[in-house]
Design an enzyme around this catalytic site. Structure first.
Site, PDB file in Angstrom:
ATOM      1  N   GLU A 123      17.421  65.355  19.315  1.00 29.11           N
ATOM      2  CA  GLU A 123      16.055  64.873  19.098  1.00 29.11           C
ATOM      3  C   GLU A 123      15.789  64.413  17.678  1.00 29.11           C
ATOM      4  O   GLU A 123      14.663  64.029  17.355  1.00 29.11           O
ATOM      5  CB  GLU A 123      15.061  65.960  19.522  1.00 29.11           C
ATOM      6  N   LYS A 138      21.053  67.086  15.882  1.00 31.15           N
ATOM      7  CA  LYS A 138      20.356  68.364  16.037  1.00 31.15           C
ATOM      8  C   LYS A 138      21.170  69.313  16.920  1.00 31.15           C
ATOM      9  O   LYS A 138      21.226  70.523  16.650  1.00 31.15           O
ATOM     10  CB  LYS A 138      18.997  68.111  16.675  1.00 31.15           C
ATOM     11  N   TRP A 156      14.367  71.817  30.214  1.00 36.36           N
ATOM     12  CA  TRP A 156      15.684  71.647  30.823  1.00 36.36           C
ATOM     13  C   TRP A 156      16.553  72.868  30.574  1.00 36.36           C
ATOM     14  O   TRP A 156      17.620  73.026  31.155  1.00 36.36           O
ATOM     15  CB  TRP A 156      16.361  70.378  30.279  1.00 36.36           C
ATOM     16  N   ASP A 157      16.084  73.723  29.680  1.00 41.01           N
ATOM     17  CA  ASP A 157      16.768  74.984  29.391  1.00 41.01           C
ATOM     18  C   ASP A 157      17.145  75.708  30.691  1.00 41.01           C
ATOM     19  O   ASP A 157      18.226  76.283  30.799  1.00 41.01           O
ATOM     20  CB  ASP A 157      15.858  75.916  28.584  1.00 41.01           C
TER      21      ASP A 157
END
Lengths: 274, 1158
Positions: free
Chosen positions: B897, B1009, B758-759
């Protein structure tokens, strides 16, 4: 030819260094020099008796009897020797508890530049086999360089090498170029294999570790000395290699002391020249 | 399929909102403030000036401003000379001690009024360049003359008059040795004059200072001093052997000619050129005959008027700093426009012979940019950092990338060439394709007497690698002494052509400094052996291709019985040249390639990926000039798949030679005959020539930078970081290939296996949308081409629509590894491939963003709408209405995550709701505006009539509660009940927090995260009230451990939008340092492309506050304190806007004409 120096002071504890020295001499194709520092000249047969050694135990070794004080004489002998390694009992006082470092051993530790193997008397006189070597590594370039003697030993012994990296909270990298745990782990399924391989690659390149030696890597968190000792115990390590700069810095000296005092196996201290 | 420019059209937005008026009128921020006469607004190459009173108010003043601008000028190659009557230490304290770097060698301090000249060596230490040494007789006469003057004054006045003896080559007669006038500043010269004058006159010395001056001149002559220099600063009268004219003479006769500087290129500044109190000013002596033609300027009051040849500016040191600032801008602009001058001092600071470096530099058609804001430099050679250096200095063009490895093979390097879209799998991991590691096309080594010139043999005298971001070039400068004492110097550039994506060019200018003899230059292309690949990456390597009929030379089909087994193929695409080992003629002068400067005929090395069978062809050839006795031998690729060319040449001492190497790359993704194409293309490259190829490449980069550059005034580090980000983003993507996307590490390293995340859509796509929309379109078309795989994944999981792969490779199938061995020795199951569902909404969001920004209706009709509808359909099947009447999506992983398998993750639900609404809106729009195309699409995907309405209902009912009291959004159900952990207790740390706490405790805590709720707010900013945005930032920011490189940039963006600049700046620097700082180490596997995209967003959307709500962009800027200005371009609805934001908040946003000419 490598020289394995074994200082003996005549105490029963001191001779625990002999089995370790014998294995080293075999693996490195070196010669054992039993070193006894004395203030008076002693006939050889009396010397053997004083040291608690039989002639058979001395077969193939050389007996050196320098005069003077123990620690300086040991250090001087190592400086004069070719490719020396000193194998020394941590302490010889019968009434000292486990985890002690005697004053001679401590002085040698801080003075010598030769590799120094410290053996706890509790180990006894059983033969020493090197199957598993533990390499604590803080990720710094100088620590990696310090693994050279260990890799030579591992290659000869066909021993398994386990590199242990202990991540500390609140720790700052000890020197520039230190490779620590990644600050960012975007995707662990990619990051960890990459990081681990990069870490070991650096160890191999900087430490001159030959390709035929297989390394494994383990990471722990917590107080380094405790984690190293714990891992050595769990893994049944036969040798722990400690690389240090010889300075009594609070943090690093504490780690080295913890290992020396509490290791379940001999500890090879390799001092990095600065 | 070639990229198509987005078509300008309307209708993409859902209602127009008038932008808030947030900008003032246009202002040219680059105009020199205050205006200077034209004579001062041309760039001078040598600037000399008086110090006290001109550059600084006095010797105690804060010199930061003038020192900073002097530093800039030095970096631009300008020579700076300070002319002062005082000693070195006084100027050093204010100026030179604060200058660091090789550019300091351009700084000269001329002290003690013409008696000394100091320079600086490469280490920044001062070096004595000149010293007037008085003879003992001269010393005696100076003392005698000064004593005589004093005696005469005392006799006449009875005043306390003193002589200062300890000045080099002069004596100072102190006319007013009183405490209150111990060290008067220049600004008080008027009061000082009155004090001295009244003191002398009141004591009976009616002629005052002027008479004392005449007395000193006569006395000095009487005492036999030849050409005595009599000067005065009002407090003292000096009798000396030198004055400032000696300083200027040294500059004009010694320094300027050495650098080829004419008098017209010299600027000399002072504050006292004219008379003061009846006698000449302290700077008058600088008007020497040797400086005729130079420009003089005075910033002093000049009460007696400045001489006619001096430009009188006035304004004092402040004005002088402004003048230097204008000069700095002139030079920097020249450098930005490509007027780089190869400068000896900067490129070879320690060279014993400056001419050698000059000659090397002139052998190449371009020099590395000298502007530090456009370059990343690695000095020396640190093997501990080699892997990350290779990543940082990688060159690529979106089709291929090659790492910045050393050209000679060495055990520390991990060279790799990566080609977008070429994946393969290993037998033990068939579901995880890997980007294939291709041969290093830049391998080059020099041999003398059979021994290689390589860093590990001998002594590195100088080594530097430069990433010239502006020109897209990788430079290497290396001077080396081998064990036999031979010294060799080279300067080399490499490029992955942005103008011709199949071309790599490597040009090397080199010289044997102290030896002659036979050199062999060997270029080599071969499959990387295992030990050269990046460790730990399950690297798939290419293998030599078995010969087959399709690749037979000259089109003939070989009978199977004749085909040698496992043989590589030599293809020739042009008529045969003379034999490759033909003796070239001797005594040829250096010239462009001609018929006798002949390289071997192009030969292609053909390789293949073991499992997927992609064919890859490399063709390579090199030419040498002057060819002299050069003899080139090229080995045909053998069974081991190596392509080697050796050029043997007899070199002369000090001879300058240039090797140009051309590499052409084609694959079976491009053509059915890649070897033939590579060979033919290589011939084209050779005909065009390296200089032209370099020029084409530079021009292409100039075009890209015109649209993408971001200028930050006032923070050089931030400027360099944002350009680094833009450089790699530009280099990473290929607008001409719709079947590839940008992997997580771009094409700079094979870490992350070349997988797409998805970057791309969330972090990188905005950069392309607003600077190069055709690239954005190509990246989104990749997602359309991989729709079948997304449909299949959805189906396999029991859902409808499109469930995009969390990790994607060539065909879009799920490529996430299932397990990993964690550092604690545990095997961890990876669940992101199954549960991180927000990827579908992320892709849809990218589509929508592109459509809004470009109005590219054709794209939406052909591809985008289908993505929107199918991803909405996925959400409709993935979630469900529950008893509470809300639509829930359970068992997911959000962006954070650390927490897996959670219910109603805020980001997932929020983006899913948006996706559903957007798809429903799109369906209605298509049905209304393009009913025919709508019917086609509807039938194609079997869309039921009531699906869009159902989507709206689901979106409206989506579970995403906001606490009315606190404004907080719960990240997932039960988050607020988790353990609170004070992250500050674990700082500073060198390990990720989940390693320190352990996975289980992390999972049970509120430690994040990376941004999750905050990511949703960043993307859907307008959907949340200000109170909610602020509350959630404050809440989640302190809980975010930033365990992902994707994290800090988003926090920088949000903090900037919220006006918390201290926090924003901290996160900005943290993100900027991910690859550029040397304390992370995991740039070894490639640069962090998402972080680079996030950095651009932090600047444009965060600090500039750029928003796209109506027909034009609007801005709500919050610039960090040190940023004087921020400038960039953004493209919106077919118009490119030039944006300039100043520190005070003034904004200029002007549309740029389409047919711009520069």
């Amino acid at each position: 030819m490598p020289t394995i120096l074994v200082p003996l002071d005549g105490s029963p504890h001191a001779t625990v260094a002999l089995p370790v020295a014998q294995t080293l001499a075999h693996l490195l194709e070196g010669t054992i020099h039993v070193l006894h520092v004395t203030r008076r000249a002693t006939p050889p047969h009396e010397l053997l008796r004083d040291l608690g050694l039989s002639p058979e135990e001395l077969r193939g070794t050389i007996l050196d009897v320098p005069a003077g004080s123990a620690a300086p004489a040991i250090v001087a002998a190592a400086e004069a020797a070719e490719d020396p390694t000193i194998v020394l009992c941590t302490h010889t006082g019968m009434d000292k508890p486990f985890g002690t470092l005697g004053h001679v051993a401590e002085e040698v530790l801080y003075s010598t530049r030769a590799p120094l193997v410290l053996v706890q008397p509790e180990r006894g006189h059983r033969p020493w086999v090197v199957d598993h070597i533990l390499l604590p590594h803080d990720g710094s370039p100088t620590t990696a360089e310090g693994f050279r003697p260990a890799s030579r030993l591992a290659l000869r012994a066909r021993a398994e090498l386990l590199v242990l990296h202990v991540a500390e909270t609140g720790a700052r990298p000890p020197e520039p170029g230190t490779f620590t745990l990644p600050r960012y782990v975007d995707q662990p399924q990619h990051e960890w294999p990459s990081w681990a391989a990069e870490f070991l690659e650096r160890v191999c390149q900087l430490g001159g570790i030959p390709e035929e030696l297989e390394l494994r890597l383990q990471v722990a968190t917590g107080e380094p000395g405790e984690e190293i000792v714990r891992t050595a115990r769990e893994r049944g390590s036969d040798l722990i290699v400690v690389v240090w700069r010889g300075r009594p810095e609070p943090g690093r000296a504490r780690t080295t002391r913890t290992i020396i005092h509490r290791a379940p196996c001999p500890v090879l201290v390799y001092r990095i020249s600065e | 399929m070639r990229a198509r420019k987005p078509s300008a059209s309307t209708g993409a937005g859902a209602g127009a909102v008038e932008p808030r008026a947030t900008w003032a009128g246009p202002r040219r921020v680059t105009e020199a403030p205050g205006g200077f006469p034209p004579a001062l607004l041309r760039p001078f190459r040598l600037i000399a000036f008086d110090w006290d009173g001109t550059a600084v108010v006095d010797r105690r003043a804060d010199a930061t401003a003038v020192r900073t601008v002097i530093d800039r000028l030095l970096r631009q190659g300008v020579l700076i000379a300070v002319i002062t009557g005082t000693k070195f230490e006084n100027v050093d304290r204010q100026l030179s001690s604060g200058i660091h770097g090789p550019h300091k060698q351009r700084l000269f301090i001329l002290t003690n009024r013409g008696s000394e000249v100091w320079g600086f060596d490469a280490a920044g230490r001062r070096v004595s360049l000149y010293r007037r040494v008085a003879t003992p007789e001269e010393e005696r006469r100076l003392t005698a003359a000064a004593d005589a003057v004093r005696a005469a004054l005392v006799a006449r006045t009875g005043l306390d008059i003193r002589v200062i003896y300890d000045r080099l080559n002069r004596r100072k007669i102190d006319l007013i040795p009183l405490a209150e006038w111990a060290d008067p500043p220049k600004s008080e010269i008027g009061a000082l004059y009155r004090a001295v004058q009244s003191r002398l006159v009141n004591a009976g010395y009616t002629g005052g200072l002027a008479e004392a001056f005449r007395l000193a001149r006569e006395t000095a002559a009487r005492h036999g001093l030849q050409d005595p220099r009599i000067t005065s600063d009002v407090k003292h009268i000096e009798i000396g052997l030198t004055d400032k004219s000696d300083s200027v003479d040294w500059l004009m006769r010694e320094l300027a000619p050495k650098h080829g500087i004419t008098p017209e290129e010299v600027l000399i500044g002072g504050d006292e050129f004219g008379d003061v109190a009846g006698f000449e000013g302290s700077d008058a002596r600088m008007l020497t005959p040797s400086a005729r033609g130079a420009t003089f300027v005075s910033v002093g009051p000049e009460p007696g008027g400045a001489p006619p040849e001096v430009i009188h500016l006035g304004g004092g040191p402040e004005r002088f700093v402004q003048l230097l600032e204008a000069q700095a801008q002139l030079h920097e602009r020249r450098a930005a426009d490509g007027d780089d001058i190869a400068d000896t001092a900067e490129s070879a600071p320690d060279t014993p012979s400056p001419h050698t470096a000059d000659r090397i530099a002139s052998a190449l058609p371009i020099a590395p940019t000298s502007d530090p804001r456009w370059r990343i430099v690695d000095e020396g050679l640190n093997i501990a950092r080699e892997h990350e250096i290779e990543s940082i200095f990688a060159i690529s063009n979106g089709y291929l990338g090659t790492r910045g490895s050393l050209a000679e093979a060495n055990p520390f390097s991990t060279p790799a060439t990566l080609i977008a879209g070429v994946y393969d799998v290993e037998e033990h991991s068939p579901d995880v394709p890997e980007l294939v590691i291709m041969p290093d096309g830049m391998r080059l080594c020099a041999f003398v007497d059979g021994q290689p010139f390589e860093p590990g043999r001998g002594e590195i005298l100088e080594h530097r690698r430069i990433l010239d971001m502006r020109h897209g070039l990788f430079w290497r400068e290396w001077r080396h002494r081998d064990p036999e004492g031979r010294i060799f110097r080279l300067r080399a550039l490499r490029l992955a052509s942005m103008a011709d994506r199949h071309a790599l060019v490597h040009s090397v200018a080199f010289t044997p400094e102290n030896f002659a003899g036979r050199i062999t230059l060997e270029t080599r292309i071969e499959p990387p052996p295992r030990h050269e690949t990046l460790p730990g990456v399950r690297a798939v390597r290419v293998q030599p291709k078995a010969r087959g009929p399709a690749e037979t030379p000259h089109g003939h089909q070989a009978a199977p019985a004749e085909a040698p087994a496992a043989d590589a193929v030599a293809d020739r695409a042009s008529p045969p040249d003379p034999p490759a080992d033909a003796q070239a003629p001797t005594n040829e002068a250096a010239k462009p390639e001609g018929p006798r400067n002949r390289a071997p005929a192009p030969i292609a090395l053909t390789l293949h990926t073991p499992t997927t069978g992609t064919t890859v062809a490399f063709a390579s050839t090199a030419t040498l000039r002057p060819e002299g006795s050069a003899r080139s031998v090229q080995e045909h690729p053998g069974d081991d798949g190596r392509l080697i060319q050796r050029i043997h040449v007899e070199v002369e001492i000090g001879g300058i030679y240039r090797l140009d190497r051309y590499v052409s790359v084609f694959t079976s993704r491009d053509t059915g005959r890649p070897a033939e194409a590579a060979a033919r293309h290589l011939a084209t490259l050779r005909r065009r020539g390296a200089d032209a190829l370099i020029a084409d490449h530079v021009a292409a980069w100039k075009e890209r930078w015109h649209a993408a550059d971001v200028e930050i005034d006032g923070d050089e580090g931030a400027q360099r970081a944002i350009r680094f980000a833009c450089y790699h983003l530009i280099a990473a993507a290929n607008p001409e290939d719709e079947r590839v996307s940008v992997p997580a590490r771009a094409l700079t390293g094979p870490s992350y296996s070349g997988h797409v995340f998805w970057d791309t859509e969330i972090y990188m796509l905005p950069f392309y949308i607003h600077t190069h929309p055709e690239t954005a379109r190509a990246l989104l078309m990749y997602r359309w081409h991989t729709l079948p795989a997304a449909r299949e994944k959805a189906r396999a999981h029991g859902y409808r629509g499109a469930f995009y792969a969390w990790e994607s490779a060539a065909d879009g199938a799920e490529a996430t590894p299932r397990r990993v061995l964690a550092p604690d020795g545990q095997i961890v199951t990876i669940r992101t491939g199954d549960l991180e569902t927000h990827i579908s909404a992320d892709v849809a969001f990218g589509v929508w963003r592109y459509w809004r920004a470009t109005g590219d209706d054709a794209f939406v009709l052909d591809a985008g709408a289908e993505i929107l509808l199918e991803t909405a359909r996925f959400w409709a099947s993935r979630g469900r209405f529950e008893d509470d009447g809300r639509f829930h999506i359970r068992n997911v992983i959000g962006p954070d995550e650390y927490h897996e398998d959670v219910d109603d993750n805020a980001y997932t639900n929020g983006m899913a709701a948006w996706n559903l609404q957007c798809a429903a809106h799109t369906a209605a729009l298509l049905a209304r505006r393009w009913p025919g195309r709508w019917d086609e699409l509807r039938r194609k995907i079997h869309l039921e009539p009531d699906e869009p309405a159902e989507w709206r209902r689901m979106a409206a009912a989506m579970y995403l509660p906001i606490d009315p009291r606190t404004g907080l959004i719960e990240q997932f159900q039960g988050f607020f009940d988790l353990e609170e952990v004070d992250l500050a207790e674990f700082e500073p740390r060198t390990a990720p927090i989940d390693v320190i706490l352990g996975r289980e405790r992390t999972r049970r805590s509120q430690v994040l995260k990376q941004p999750d709720v905050l990511m949703l707010i960043a993307l859907l900013w307008d959907r949340f009230p200000a109170r909610v945005r602020e509350a959630n930032f404050r809440y989640y920011d302190q809980r975010t451990a930033h365990g992902s490189s994707l994290s800090p940039s988003i926090h920088a963006l949000l903090a900037a939008r919220l006006g918390d600049l201290a926090t924003a700046e901290r996160y900005f620097r943290q993100s900027a340092e991910i690859d550029l700082a040397d304390n992370m180490g995991n740039a070894a596997g490639g640069v962090h492309a998402a972080a680079l995209g996030g950095l651009w967003q932090a600047v444009v959307f965060g600090f500039a506050g750029t928003r796209f709500v109506g027909s034009r962009p609007s801005f709500d800027p919050h610039l960090p304190a040190g940023w004087r200005a921020l400038r960039f371009r953004v493209r919106w609805r077919g118009v490119t806007y030039r944006v300039a934001i100043e520190a005070g908040g003034a904004v200029s946003c002007e549309p740029e004409p389409e047919d711009r000419t520069e």
